[in-house]
Design an enzyme around this catalytic site. Structure first.
Site, PDB file in Angstrom:
ATOM      1  N   ARG A 122      35.877  36.128  15.024  1.00  0.00           N
ATOM      2  CA  ARG A 122      35.915  37.397  15.758  1.00  0.00           C
ATOM      3  C   ARG A 122      37.033  38.274  15.205  1.00  0.00           C
ATOM      4  O   ARG A 122      38.114  38.377  15.784  1.00  0.00           O
ATOM      5  CB  ARG A 122      36.108  37.126  17.249  1.00  0.00           C
ATOM      6  CG  ARG A 122      34.851  36.587  17.904  1.00  0.00           C
ATOM      7  CD  ARG A 122      34.968  36.600  19.411  1.00  0.00           C
ATOM      8  NE  ARG A 122      33.665  36.462  20.045  1.00  0.00           N
ATOM      9  CZ  ARG A 122      33.458  36.509  21.349  1.00  0.00           C
ATOM     10  NH1 ARG A 122      34.485  36.703  22.166  1.00  0.00           N
ATOM     11  NH2 ARG A 122      32.252  36.367  21.838  1.00  0.00           N
ATOM     12  N   GLN A 127      32.456  41.974  12.835  1.00  0.00           N
ATOM     13  CA  GLN A 127      31.730  42.379  14.042  1.00  0.00           C
ATOM     14  C   GLN A 127      30.267  42.666  13.751  1.00  0.00           C
ATOM     15  O   GLN A 127      29.383  42.318  14.553  1.00  0.00           O
ATOM     16  CB  GLN A 127      32.394  43.620  14.652  1.00  0.00           C
ATOM     17  CG  GLN A 127      33.715  43.325  15.343  1.00  0.00           C
ATOM     18  CD  GLN A 127      34.342  44.560  15.942  1.00  0.00           C
ATOM     19  OE1 GLN A 127      33.907  45.680  15.669  1.00  0.00           O
ATOM     20  NE2 GLN A 127      35.374  44.385  16.755  1.00  0.00           N
ATOM     21  N   ASP A 130      28.146  39.419  13.750  1.00  0.00           N
ATOM     22  CA  ASP A 130      28.256  38.548  14.926  1.00  0.00           C
ATOM     23  C   ASP A 130      26.914  38.400  15.649  1.00  0.00           C
ATOM     24  O   ASP A 130      26.548  39.217  16.491  1.00  0.00           O
ATOM     25  CB  ASP A 130      29.320  39.117  15.869  1.00  0.00           C
ATOM     26  CG  ASP A 130      29.636  38.197  17.037  1.00  0.00           C
ATOM     27  OD1 ASP A 130      28.988  37.135  17.156  1.00  0.00           O
ATOM     28  OD2 ASP A 130      30.529  38.542  17.837  1.00  0.00           O
ATOM     29  N   SER A 133      27.071  38.003  19.639  1.00  0.00           N
ATOM     30  CA  SER A 133      27.181  39.235  20.423  1.00  0.00           C
ATOM     31  C   SER A 133      25.874  39.999  20.453  1.00  0.00           C
ATOM     32  O   SER A 133      25.437  40.468  21.508  1.00  0.00           O
ATOM     33  CB  SER A 133      28.295  40.121  19.849  1.00  0.00           C
ATOM     34  OG  SER A 133      29.560  39.509  20.027  1.00  0.00           O
ATOM     35  N   TYR A 230      37.340  33.402  24.078  1.00  0.00           N
ATOM     36  CA  TYR A 230      36.384  32.608  24.833  1.00  0.00           C
ATOM     37  C   TYR A 230      37.037  32.042  26.095  1.00  0.00           C
ATOM     38  O   TYR A 230      38.256  31.897  26.174  1.00  0.00           O
ATOM     39  CB  TYR A 230      35.850  31.449  23.985  1.00  0.00           C
ATOM     40  CG  TYR A 230      34.992  31.887  22.825  1.00  0.00           C
ATOM     41  CD1 TYR A 230      33.668  32.258  23.019  1.00  0.00           C
ATOM     42  CD2 TYR A 230      35.512  31.927  21.533  1.00  0.00           C
ATOM     43  CE1 TYR A 230      32.870  32.657  21.961  1.00  0.00           C
ATOM     44  CE2 TYR A 230      34.725  32.328  20.465  1.00  0.00           C
ATOM     45  CZ  TYR A 230      33.405  32.681  20.684  1.00  0.00           C
ATOM     46  OH  TYR A 230      32.633  33.076  19.623  1.00  0.00           O
TER      47      TYR A 230
END
Length: 514
Positions: A122, A127, A130, A133, A230
């Site tokens: 992350r 991004q 990912d 996500s 997390y």
């Protein structure tokens, strides 16, 4: 550089790892793309669209995989299905390695370099890669839609001439990517939304979307988030307090959406049977963690059930229920990552094994499981088949450093030496040395040479001294090499020299004497 796209074989999986949009971009990077016929039909993408983008449409997965350098996938394929790819070919996708050590070892044995997109770090530049996500976002949205579809009442408040209709009350458990999207979607549909999460940072996020935050805010709550963002596993005491608060709140809700997942662990149990039975008939629960066992005690993965008038939805691939959008986002994630592995000038694969993105995602390489989280498990699974055989062999025969076999009878002094109370030899002395040292106090059939007897005598003295000072030390003691000296029992046997025997160094006394 050949890239292969095959149809997903997993049940209820309609997504595909590449779209016509990403195929055309891969071709511009210098790749040739082979797509198995029908690979995109589950996402409403016909073969003709792939062909128009420049891909080759082949009839079988074997034809697509033949001599492929890269395989893009949604789910982890069977290792046997990858026969025909080039040695070291990259396998990129959501490989779900946790709890699948045997499958992971099989991929290593198949010679592919498996790269699991779930482990993408992350960081800012990752991004766009990912997949967690992008897919969780869709799962949160679709979870609310699934709930609304089976909810027997309207979601928003309505003021009509016939009277006012109260809005539905929606409670979202877990305010990660999926949870936040669920909050936003339920709010747009007009529900009164509340949410809970163990991470302190989630409170502001929930309130920014118009939801009410529900949680036990104690000291443990303030430290319940990892550096990676997390949720941490909470203590049993905190879970009990949170469960009590949750139980009181759930009884008043019409729709509950659970999203709590911890990487590598079974889904935490959040809703008990008693909590379900406290809800009003017609209420709906959507368990987005069903694939990992579920957050609800009564969840049946892959099924929709009804208990005491409450509908519990346990779909295991919620994002796959909107496959067209899910495939678009997933394919872009893979394209962004693959672009970093291709040299734009030479238009060839050029993997930088020191790149943090690569280090984080590589599971297997050069026939081995290399990811730190799975190396130990892989070694253990490989060792199991030979463990029994190795144990039996060691029990029958011990091989010392000299390479000579020592039978169980000869090795017996070593076993006795392992007891601290016995001063005959140190606990971890090699079997060969133990076998030599033990007979010193007893007569032997063949008299040893003078040099050997002197060496034994000095070795025993060293052993006794070590045992007396540190009886529990388990380090091996090696006897120092000595020059030929007089026989321990018969000094007169020493070859004549200019010096008298009395002037020579006095050999150590036999064991048991001082």
């Amino acid at each position: 550089m050949k890239i292969a796209i095959v149809r997903e074989r997993s049940d209820n999986e309609n997504r595909v790892a590449a779209t016509p949009e990403t195929v055309s971009k891969l071709i511009s990077l210098g790749a040739s793309v082979a797509v198995e016929a029908g690979a995109g039909l589950g996402s409403r993408i016909p073969d003709s669209d792939y062909a128009a983008a420049g891909a080759s449409i082949v009839a079988t997965p074997a034809a697509a995989l033949k001599q492929a350098d890269v395989v893009l996938t949604v789910r982890r394929p069977e290792a046997a299905a990858l026969a025909g790819v080039n040695p070291g070919a990259l396998l990129i996708g959501a490989l779900d390695p946790y709890g699948n050590d045997v499958a992971l070892a099989a991929l290593a044995k198949a010679g592919v370099t498996a790269m699991s997109m779930e482990f993408m770090p992350r960081i800012t530049r990752a991004q766009v890669m990912d997949i967690l996500s992008s897919q969780a976002n869709l799962a949160g949205y679709q979870g609310v839609i699934e709930a609304a579809a089976v909810f027997d009442r309207a979601m928003p408040m309505m003021m009509t001439a016939a009277g006012t209709v109260r809005p539905a009350k929606a409670f979202v458990m877990g305010a990660g990517v999926a949870g936040l999207q669920a909050i936003a979607t339920a709010k747009r549909l007009g529900a009164v939304v509340s949410a809970t999460d163990v991470r302190p940072a989630a409170k502001e996020q929930v309130e920014s979307l118009g939801g009410k935050f529900i949680a036990v805010e104690d000291e443990e709550f303030k430290q319940a988030e990892t550096a990676g963002g997390y949720a941490k596993q909470m203590s049993a005491e905190y879970q009990a307090k949170q469960a009590e608060l949750t139980a009181q709140h759930i009884a008043k809700q019409d729709i509950v959406i659970t999203t709590a997942l911890i990487p590598g662990r079974p889904a935490p149990r959040l809703i008990t049977k008693a909590m379900v039975e406290s809800m009003a008939p017609g209420s709906v629960i959507v368990d987005l963690a069903a694939e990992r066992g579920g957050n609800v005690e009564l969840t049946v993965p892959g099924q929709v059930i009804e208990h005491n008038g409450v509908t519990i939805i346990g779909y295991t691939n919620v994002q796959g229920r909107i496959p067209t959008t899910a495939s678009q986002l997933y394919a872009r994630n893979l394209l962004a990552f693959l672009t970093t592995l291709i040299d734009a000038k030479t238009k060839t694969l050029a993997v930088n094994w020191d790149d943090e993105l690569v280090k984080a995602t590589v599971l297997t390489r050069d026939g081995l499981v290399v990811h730190p989280s799975f190396v130990g498990a892989a070694m253990a699974s490989e060792a199991k088949p030979v463990a029994a055989k190795t144990t039996a062999t060691k029990a029958a025969t011990t091989k010392p450093a000299s390479g000579k076999s020592v039978t169980a009878k000869a090795a017996a002094p070593k076993a006795a030496a392992a007891k601290p109370a016995t001063p005959k030899a140190p606990a971890s002395k090699p079997a060969a040395e133990a076998a030599d040292a033990a007979p010193v106090a007893a007569p032997v059939a063949k008299a040893p040479t003078a040099a050997r007897k002197a060496a034994k005598a000095e070795a025993i003295a060293v052993i006794d001294a070590a045992a007396a000072e540190k009886p529990t030390v388990a380090k091996p003691v090696r006897a120092k090499a000595v020059k030929p000296a007089a026989d321990a029992k018969a000094p007169a046997a020493k070859p004549a020299t200019a010096k008298k025997p009395a002037a020579a160094k006095t050999p150590a006394a036999p064991k048991g004497e001082k």
